[in-house]
Design an enzyme around this catalytic site. Structure first.
Site, PDB file in Angstrom:
ATOM      1  N   LEU A  61      61.220  26.862  27.157  1.00  0.00           N
ATOM      2  CA  LEU A  61      60.936  26.901  28.599  1.00  0.00           C
ATOM      3  C   LEU A  61      60.528  28.299  29.067  1.00  0.00           C
ATOM      4  O   LEU A  61      60.094  28.464  30.207  1.00  0.00           O
ATOM      5  CB  LEU A  61      62.136  26.388  29.406  1.00  0.00           C
ATOM      6  N   ARG A  62      60.687  29.299  28.200  1.00  0.00           N
ATOM      7  CA  ARG A  62      60.129  30.654  28.401  1.00  0.00           C
ATOM      8  C   ARG A  62      60.738  31.448  29.539  1.00  0.00           C
ATOM      9  O   ARG A  62      60.249  32.534  29.829  1.00  0.00           O
ATOM     10  CB  ARG A  62      58.607  30.578  28.621  1.00  0.00           C
ATOM     11  N   ASN A  92      64.579  31.886  22.248  1.00  0.00           N
ATOM     12  CA  ASN A  92      63.723  33.070  22.047  1.00  0.00           C
ATOM     13  C   ASN A  92      63.146  33.515  23.393  1.00  0.00           C
ATOM     14  O   ASN A  92      61.986  33.314  23.709  1.00  0.00           O
ATOM     15  CB  ASN A  92      62.637  32.840  20.978  1.00  0.00           C
ATOM     16  N   ASP A 149      65.758  29.988  16.765  1.00  0.00           N
ATOM     17  CA  ASP A 149      64.433  29.393  16.589  1.00  0.00           C
ATOM     18  C   ASP A 149      63.317  30.408  16.840  1.00  0.00           C
ATOM     19  O   ASP A 149      63.391  31.230  17.744  1.00  0.00           O
ATOM     20  CB  ASP A 149      64.213  28.196  17.495  1.00  0.00           C
ATOM     21  N   ASP A 302      58.831  20.533  19.899  1.00  0.00           N
ATOM     22  CA  ASP A 302      58.644  21.989  19.755  1.00  0.00           C
ATOM     23  C   ASP A 302      57.626  22.463  20.788  1.00  0.00           C
ATOM     24  O   ASP A 302      56.717  23.254  20.481  1.00  0.00           O
ATOM     25  CB  ASP A 302      58.219  22.368  18.328  1.00  0.00           C
ATOM     26  N   HIS A 306      51.916  28.790  25.582  1.00  0.00           N
ATOM     27  CA  HIS A 306      51.450  30.172  25.673  1.00  0.00           C
ATOM     28  C   HIS A 306      50.340  30.219  26.717  1.00  0.00           C
ATOM     29  O   HIS A 306      49.763  29.185  27.083  1.00  0.00           O
ATOM     30  CB  HIS A 306      50.881  30.628  24.323  1.00  0.00           C
ATOM     31  N   GLY A 321      52.183  27.986  18.378  1.00  0.00           N
ATOM     32  CA  GLY A 321      52.870  27.167  19.379  1.00  0.00           C
ATOM     33  C   GLY A 321      51.921  26.254  20.111  1.00  0.00           C
ATOM     34  O   GLY A 321      50.838  26.670  20.534  1.00  0.00           O
TER      35      GLY A 321
HETATM   36  O1  DOR Z   1      54.887  27.418  16.750  1.00  0.00           O
HETATM   37  C1  DOR Z   1      55.960  27.882  17.099  1.00  0.00           C
HETATM   38  N1  DOR Z   1      56.115  28.425  18.316  1.00  0.00           N
HETATM   39  N2  DOR Z   1      56.986  27.834  16.263  1.00  0.00           N
HETATM   40  C2  DOR Z   1      58.134  28.458  16.521  1.00  0.00           C
HETATM   41  O2  DOR Z   1      59.025  28.386  15.712  1.00  0.00           O
HETATM   42  C3  DOR Z   1      58.299  29.248  17.752  1.00  0.00           C
HETATM   43  C4  DOR Z   1      57.393  28.763  18.800  1.00  0.00           C
HETATM   44  C5  DOR Z   1      57.283  29.698  19.981  1.00  0.00           C
HETATM   45  O3  DOR Z   1      58.311  30.150  20.494  1.00  0.00           O
HETATM   46  O4  DOR Z   1      56.162  29.940  20.434  1.00  0.00           O
END
Ligand code: DOR
Length: 445
Positions: A61-62, A92, A149, A302, A306, A321
């Site tokens: 969710l950033r 993360n 993760d 997942d 971005h 991602g």
């Molecule tokens: O593709 C991915 N994006 N794999 C990950 O493990 C992390 C994720 C991200 O946080 O962008």
């Protein structure tokens, strides 16, 4: 306000039944072939399927830290549109939730803005740096599990200590498996036919499954509950199948892109770049086999949004991602169920039943007294995956432009209609679901 859902086919007891559902004060109050109207706002489902709300146990969710990619508000609006009523959010972030003060920042954003339930993971290690453990004991009461993760925990000794403590705290370790010593610098796709044909640096599948193998040994030692994130290789499937047969507390998830695509489908576009990468046909087929025989417990997207410029640099230059919340079910239904590869019930168990069992989350049954977290599906809806219409701030999906034959019509969280937005029930009103995600007519007296 009492809501009465009618005209649908309800997923309960492993099958579909023509039942009505009454909802009041956030809960299901009755489920029966015919229920009294008395002043309820009636929702006409037009042959839609009613299932327990989907749960995605792997979402980014950033917020806090990267709100230019996604926010709790935009990510959970996307979740609601995709039929999800609960998410487990990856750590993360900045700050990484590795202790209570940092988790507080994330919880504040969730309490303020979430349209669906959000359960934030705590980090395994401080700052996800792999060097010292997070404040796992303090975090445990507030998190469904612990994950680093985005990075694998490289040190076996560190993972052993994390598992021993997680076992004591009765929380699972949710592992991103990636042995960095086996990675080719600059990898951008699976190390296979596509990589060779295009001269691209490939990602060795062993970088995933070697760490799965190591961790299963540690589970055997510690007895810790262990869930593997986004598995992508046939070897991971085999290892997890064997661990389950041995009776170890091991579970796993894979994503729609690993189940439905292979490296022959790749295009030189950032929307095909993620970690782990989309792999070979043999890997894809082994994952489907694993889903069918119960080795693969959950389907998780997942969802990793971005900014557009971060995904605009092709396979080589884009960040890892892809987003997934808003097209997961339509894609899974079209590619796996309609083609006869996977029964609908298996997909539903992987989206609504197993995630709740593994992470001990509420709901998952359509029965009296349960939370009214419900999703209505239309299996007779032709459409195209169009990222321009996504609620998510992220638009990069390998499924853009695909034809799909199903849609999410409505999502209820705690008895409130969170998708489509702006539908206000009124006493004696009838809300008619038209088709798919077309806006229903709301609250006509
Ligand atoms: O593709 C991915 N994006 N794999 C990950 O493990 C992390 C994720 C991200 O946080 O962008």
């Amino acid at each position: 306000m009492r809501l009465l859902l009618t005209g649908g086919s309800v997923f309960c007891g492993g099958g579909f039944h023509p039942l009505e559902i009454a909802v009041s004060e956030g809960r299901i109050v009755s489920v029966s072939p015919r229920l009294p109207r008395d002043g309820a706002s009636v929702v006409e489902l037009n042959h839609g399927l009613v299932v327990p709300g989907f749960v995605d146990v792997h979402v980014h969710l950033r917020e806090p830290g990267f709100s230019y990619k996604e926010t709790v508000a935009s990510g959970t609006a996307a979740a609601a549109a995709g039929g999800y009523t609960a998410l487990c959010a990856m750590p993360n972030l900045n700050p990484v939730p590795d202790g209570l003060p940092h988790l507080r920042a994330e919880l504040d954003a969730i309490e303020r803005d979430a349209a669906v339930h959000v359960y934030p993971y705590g980090a395994v290690t401080r700052g996800e740096k792999g060097e010292s453990l997070s404040d796992m004991a303090a975090l445990a009461p507030y998190v469904p599990g612990f994950s680093d993760d985005g990075r694998g925990v490289q040190s076996a000794a560190m993972m052993r200590r994390a598992m021993a403590l997680a076992k004591k705290l009765d929380r699972p370790i949710v592992a991103h498996c990636e042995d960095e010593s086996l990675l080719t610098p600059g990898w951008c796709v699976h190390d296979g036919a596509f990589a060779r044909r295009h001269g691209l640096p490939g990602n060795d599948p062993a970088s995933e499954w070697r760490q799965v193998e190591r961790d299963i040994r540690l589970v055997r030692e510690t007895g810790c509950r262990y869930h593997v994130c986004h598995i992508s290789t046939k070897e991971s499937v085999a290892l997890i199948r064997a661990a389950k047969a041995e009776g170890l507390p091991v579970t796993c998830e894979t994503g729609p892109h690993y189940l439905c695509l292979c490296d022959e489908d790749l295009e030189d576009d950032g929307r095909f770049r993620m970690n782990p990468p989309i792999r070979s046909t043999a890997d894809r087929d082994a994952l489907v086999e694993g889903l069918l025989d119960g080795t693969v417990d959950c389907i998780a997207t997942d969802h990793a949004p971005h900014a557009a410029e971060e995904k605009a640099k092709g396979l080589r230059g884009s960040l890892n991602g892809v987003v997934g919340l808003e097209c997961a079910f339509p894609v899974l239904y079209t590619e796996l169920v309609k083609t006869g590869k996977v029964p609908l019930e298996v997909i539903l168990n992987a989206l609504c039943v197993n995630p709740r069992k593994i992470f001990r989350l509420p709901g998952g049954q359509i029965a009296e007294g349960q939370p009214a977290d419900l999703t209505v599906l239309d299996l007779d809806h032709a459409g195209i995956v169009d990222p321009a219409g996504f609620r998510s701030l992220g638009r990069a999906t390998p499924f853009a432009g695909r034809r799909v034959d199903a849609a999410v019509s409505m999502t209820l969280v705690d008895g409130a209609i969170v998708f489509p937005e702006g539908v206000e029930p009124s006493p004696h009103g009838v809300i008619g679901i038209v088709r798919g995600c077309d806006r229903p007519k709301g609250g006509t007296p």
